[in-house]
Design an enzyme around this catalytic site. Structure first.
Site, PDB file in Angstrom:
ATOM      1  N   SER A 270       0.831  -1.210   0.000  1.00 31.28           N
ATOM      2  CA  SER A 270       0.000   0.000   0.000  1.00 31.28           C
ATOM      3  C   SER A 270       0.866   1.261   0.000  1.00 31.28           C
ATOM      4  O   SER A 270       2.017   1.245   0.428  1.00 31.28           O
ATOM      5  CB  SER A 270      -0.894   0.020   1.236  1.00 31.28           C
ATOM      6  OG  SER A 270      -1.686  -1.140   1.284  1.00 31.28           O
TER       7      SER A 270
HETATM    8  N1  SAH Z   1      -0.539  -4.922   3.990  1.00 35.89           N
HETATM    9  C1  SAH Z   1       0.056  -5.414   2.786  1.00 35.89           C
HETATM   10  C2  SAH Z   1      -0.858  -5.163   1.614  1.00 35.89           C
HETATM   11  C3  SAH Z   1      -0.858  -6.320   0.705  1.00 35.89           C
HETATM   12  S1  SAH Z   1      -2.088  -6.303  -0.560  1.00 35.89           S
HETATM   13  C4  SAH Z   1       1.439  -4.847   2.582  1.00 35.89           C
HETATM   14  O1  SAH Z   1       1.837  -3.937   3.334  1.00 35.89           O
HETATM   15  O2  SAH Z   1       2.147  -5.314   1.709  1.00 35.89           O
HETATM   16  C5  SAH Z   1      -3.339  -7.325   0.128  1.00 35.89           C
HETATM   17  C6  SAH Z   1      -2.937  -8.715   0.523  1.00 35.89           C
HETATM   18  O3  SAH Z   1      -4.122  -9.391   0.956  1.00 35.89           O
HETATM   19  C7  SAH Z   1      -2.365  -9.566  -0.597  1.00 35.89           C
HETATM   20  O4  SAH Z   1      -1.119 -10.055  -0.208  1.00 35.89           O
HETATM   21  C8  SAH Z   1      -3.383 -10.696  -0.786  1.00 35.89           C
HETATM   22  O5  SAH Z   1      -2.796 -11.929  -1.151  1.00 35.89           O
HETATM   23  C9  SAH Z   1      -4.019 -10.746   0.588  1.00 35.89           C
HETATM   24  N2  SAH Z   1      -5.342 -11.353   0.635  1.00 35.89           N
HETATM   25  C10 SAH Z   1      -6.402 -11.187  -0.204  1.00 35.89           C
HETATM   26  N3  SAH Z   1      -7.451 -11.923   0.196  1.00 35.89           N
HETATM   27  C11 SAH Z   1      -7.059 -12.568   1.331  1.00 35.89           C
HETATM   28  C12 SAH Z   1      -7.687 -13.502   2.217  1.00 35.89           C
HETATM   29  N4  SAH Z   1      -8.950 -13.906   2.043  1.00 35.89           N
HETATM   30  N5  SAH Z   1      -6.983 -13.957   3.268  1.00 35.89           N
HETATM   31  C13 SAH Z   1      -5.710 -13.576   3.485  1.00 35.89           C
HETATM   32  N6  SAH Z   1      -5.040 -12.708   2.680  1.00 35.89           N
HETATM   33  C14 SAH Z   1      -5.716 -12.213   1.612  1.00 35.89           C
END
Ligand code: SAH
Length: 222
Positions: A69
């Site tokens: 993000s």
């Molecule tokens: N906070 C993270 C943002 C990553 S983007 C950072 O700082 O990098 C969102 C993430 O949510 C992705 O890695 C994706 O794989 C994960 N995601 C999406 N759906 C999910 C679910 N149902 N359970 C766990 N993770 C999930």
């Protein structure tokens, strides 16, 4: 593990300070949040090709079609959660682990769930390397929450849900706060802060955002 060239690391240290100034100008006021952002080297959460942009206010690719993000969004979500060193927090979507690292500096214990094995493995290596021992990880479907560890005083969802997830709300302690982006991929997404009070929910709209979708189930490929 992502290597960072020493010369680049030095140049980025100055840019990290500039980022803090711009976050202040954008309205981030919680000095504890700013201090945590100032301590976590975002370049170490990125592949080499993107490290030179670590302190721009940009979302960047982290593989598996996912993104880290924007620092401004990380700052606002962290600020809205109002965590202290006594708070137990659940994060859905570990991704590269950057948001997790920031939260772990501010809270008592962070539980974080990711559905991509490859991303989780990399994030876990970073947590070990930076000595972030108050993070507990789980590879699985975060839309189910973490019933064995519930209730949580704070919940942060870093992928966009179709609606405020009822399962997660049920795992939020009374008096707790959840921050969650809501909306589809085509249309508008809004960031909500949900306060769970004794008489019901209070929902604050924190504005428009863009997140990858919250997807049910564990990812099939590593
Ligand atoms: N906070 C993270 C943002 C990553 S983007 C950072 O700082 O990098 C969102 C993430 O949510 C992705 O890695 C994706 O794989 C994960 N995601 C999406 N759906 C999910 C679910 N149902 N359970 C766990 N993770 C999930």
């Amino acid at each position: 593990m992502n290597r960072v060239r020493p010369a680049l690391e030095e140049a980025l240290a100055a840019e990290r300070q500039d980022l803090l100034d711009s976050l202040r100008r954008l309205g981030v006021a919680d000095e504890r949040v700013l201090e945590a952002i100032g301590r976590v080297p975002r370049e170490h959460f990125l592949a080499e090709a993107f490290q030179d942009r670590a302190y721009r206010n940009l979302a960047l690719p982290i593989g598996h079609q996912q993104t880290i993000s924007q620092p401004w969004v990380v700052a606002r979500m962290t600020e809205a959660l109002e965590v202290t060193d006594r708070t137990k927090v659940l994060e859905i979507g570990t991704g590269c682990g950057y948001q997790s690292a920031i939260l772990s500096l501010l809270c008592r214990r962070l539980y974080t769930i990711e559905r991509h094995k490859g991303l989780m493995g990399e994030a876990e290596r970073r947590f070990r390397r930076f000595g972030l021992t108050n993070i507990t990880t789980h590879l699985g479907d975060g839309s189910l929450g973490w019933p064995e560890q519930a209730p949580f005083e704070r919940i942060i969802v870093t992928a966009a849900a179709e609606d405020i997830p009822p399962v997660l709300l049920s795992q939020l302690a009374e008096g707790g706060i959840m921050v969650v982006p809501v909306g589809g991929q085509g249309g508008e997404q809004r960031l909500y802060r949900v306060d769970k009070g004794p008489l019901g929910l209070e929902i604050e709209d924190m504005g428009e955002v863009r997140f990858v979708p919250l997807v049910a189930g564990v990812a099939s490929s590593a």
